[in-house]
Enzyme design. Structure first.
Site, PDB file in Angstrom:
ATOM      1  N   SER A   5       3.851  -1.904 -12.160  1.00  0.00           N
ATOM      2  CA  SER A   5       2.689  -1.610 -13.015  1.00  0.00           C
ATOM      3  C   SER A   5       1.876  -2.855 -13.378  1.00  0.00           C
ATOM      4  O   SER A   5       1.364  -2.960 -14.489  1.00  0.00           O
ATOM      5  CB  SER A   5       3.120  -0.847 -14.276  1.00  0.00           C
ATOM      6  N   HIS A  44      12.923  -2.500  -0.871  1.00  0.00           N
ATOM      7  CA  HIS A  44      12.130  -1.886  -1.944  1.00  0.00           C
ATOM      8  C   HIS A  44      12.940  -0.756  -2.579  1.00  0.00           C
ATOM      9  O   HIS A  44      13.677  -0.051  -1.889  1.00  0.00           O
ATOM     10  CB  HIS A  44      10.808  -1.353  -1.385  1.00  0.00           C
ATOM     11  N   GLU A  80      12.163   2.100  -3.457  1.00  0.00           N
ATOM     12  CA  GLU A  80      11.934   3.430  -2.872  1.00  0.00           C
ATOM     13  C   GLU A  80      12.764   3.607  -1.591  1.00  0.00           C
ATOM     14  O   GLU A  80      13.213   4.708  -1.285  1.00  0.00           O
ATOM     15  CB  GLU A  80      10.430   3.641  -2.612  1.00  0.00           C
ATOM     16  N   GLY A  93       5.184   2.214 -10.876  1.00  0.00           N
ATOM     17  CA  GLY A  93       4.343   3.408 -10.882  1.00  0.00           C
ATOM     18  C   GLY A  93       4.395   4.193 -12.185  1.00  0.00           C
ATOM     19  O   GLY A  93       3.933   5.326 -12.248  1.00  0.00           O
ATOM     20  N   TRP A 121       0.819  -1.224   0.000  1.00  0.00           N
ATOM     21  CA  TRP A 121       0.000   0.000   0.000  1.00  0.00           C
ATOM     22  C   TRP A 121       0.848   1.268   0.000  1.00  0.00           C
ATOM     23  O   TRP A 121       0.319   2.359  -0.166  1.00  0.00           O
ATOM     24  CB  TRP A 121      -0.942   0.012   1.211  1.00  0.00           C
ATOM     25  N   LYS A 122       2.132   1.139   0.261  1.00  0.00           N
ATOM     26  CA  LYS A 122       3.034   2.306   0.363  1.00  0.00           C
ATOM     27  C   LYS A 122       2.435   3.312   1.365  1.00  0.00           C
ATOM     28  O   LYS A 122       1.785   2.896   2.325  1.00  0.00           O
ATOM     29  CB  LYS A 122       3.292   2.898  -1.022  1.00  0.00           C
ATOM     30  N   GLY A 134       1.592  -2.471  -6.362  1.00  0.00           N
ATOM     31  CA  GLY A 134       1.523  -1.152  -5.733  1.00  0.00           C
ATOM     32  C   GLY A 134       0.173  -0.509  -5.974  1.00  0.00           C
ATOM     33  O   GLY A 134      -0.821  -0.825  -5.316  1.00  0.00           O
ATOM     34  N   GLY A 135       0.113   0.391  -6.965  1.00  0.00           N
ATOM     35  CA  GLY A 135      -1.099   1.181  -7.228  1.00  0.00           C
ATOM     36  C   GLY A 135      -2.372   0.346  -7.316  1.00  0.00           C
ATOM     37  O   GLY A 135      -3.401   0.719  -6.755  1.00  0.00           O
TER      38      GLY A 135
HETATM   39  P1  13P Z   1       3.172  -0.267  -8.958  1.00  0.00           P
HETATM   40  O1  13P Z   1       2.372  -1.534  -9.039  1.00  0.00           O
HETATM   41  O2  13P Z   1       2.380   0.929  -8.519  1.00  0.00           O
HETATM   42  O3  13P Z   1       3.992  -0.027 -10.179  1.00  0.00           O
HETATM   43  O4  13P Z   1       4.238  -0.482  -7.756  1.00  0.00           O
HETATM   44  C1  13P Z   1       4.945  -1.661  -7.691  1.00  0.00           C
HETATM   45  C2  13P Z   1       5.654  -1.704  -6.397  1.00  0.00           C
HETATM   46  O5  13P Z   1       6.516  -0.892  -6.121  1.00  0.00           O
HETATM   47  C3  13P Z   1       5.246  -2.731  -5.429  1.00  0.00           C
HETATM   48  O6  13P Z   1       6.144  -2.814  -4.374  1.00  0.00           O
END
Ligand code: 13P
Length: 252
Positions: A215, A97, A99, A175, A10-11, A236-237
């Protein structure tokens, strides 16, 4: 036969009430599905872990954190230890991760320390690796992923490797709406599995789940997940919307 895994990262999204609502609806959807086929994991922010655990604790959806501290305990204001994560009812933690690697400058050595602490606290680790666009353009993606695994992970024993899930997340696909092609994903997943085989033997490499992230959507998940070395996804998203996340689980 490796079980498929779909994990939602979920970030830094959703407040507690929104998180509980989403977790409740995923739990309800999943409780009506046959057992065994897929493991679903939700990874909310630290502050939501205990609340989301209350929602998930009688069901089959597992809980994970997105990070943990590189120290076991003590005077580290603002940090959250692996043991604290475990005490909320979480079973998993995401480590490495991209990020965290890029915005918080977490290097391979630190990630190795976090991984060992997490495993010693009884957690399973979703260990992320992946190259940035320039590294792929320069054809250095295999070298980069190899270094991340050798320095971040390969100090573990074979028994400890049983608690590892690897997530290959090409940074250029996170993302951005750009996904690795199913062939690119398969090529890297096979490479990772071969590295693990070389280091730990074929039993370990056959058991190891390797997830794809970047993605992933209901519309592309099926094709990517159908590749032999892709064991599911780290999302992620699309993990923030019930229909999208359920669509991805259905794709498995
Ligand atoms: P997205 O699915 O938003 O590209 O993010 C992937 C992600 O970083 C999952 O950890």
């Amino acid at each position: 036969m490796r079980k498929k895994i779909v994990a939602g990262n979920w970030k830094m999204n959703m407040d507690l009430a929104e998180g509980i609502k989403l977790a409740g609806s995923i739990d309800k959807y999943f409780s009506e599905k046959p057992a065994e086929k897929v493991t679903v994991i939700l990874c909310p922010p630290f502050i939501h872990l205990a609340g989301v655990h209350e929602v998930l604790k009688h069901g089959r959806v597992a809980l994970g954190a997105q990070n943990c501290a590189a120290e076991a305990s003590g005077a580290f204001t603002g940090e959250v230890s692996a043991w604290m994560v475990k005490s909320t009812g979480a079973e998993y933690v995401i480590i490495g991760h991209s990020e965290r690697r890029s915005y918080y400058h977490e290097d391979d050595k630190l990630l190795n320390k976090k991984t060992l602490l997490a495993i010693n606290s009884g957690l399973k680790v979703i260990f992320c690796c992946g190259e940035v666009l320039k590294e792929r353009e320069d054809k250095k993606h295999f070298i980069i992923v190899k270094r991340q695994l050798e320095e971040g992970l390969f100090s573990l024993t074979s028994e400890q490797m049983d608690r590892i899930v690897i997530a290959y997340e090409p940074v250029w696909a996170i993302g951005t709406g750009l996904t690795a092609s199913p062939e690119q994903a398969q090529e890297m997943h096979k490479y990772i599995r071969d590295l693990v085989k070389e280091k730990y033997g074929s039993d370990c490499s056959k058991k190891l789940p390797i997830l794809y992230g970047g993605s992933c959507k209901p519309s592309n998940a099926k094709e990517i997940f159908s590749k032999p070395d892709v064991d599911g996804g780290l999302i992620g998203g699309a993990a923030l919307k019930r229909e999208d996340f359920v669509g991805i689980i259905e794709a498995v």
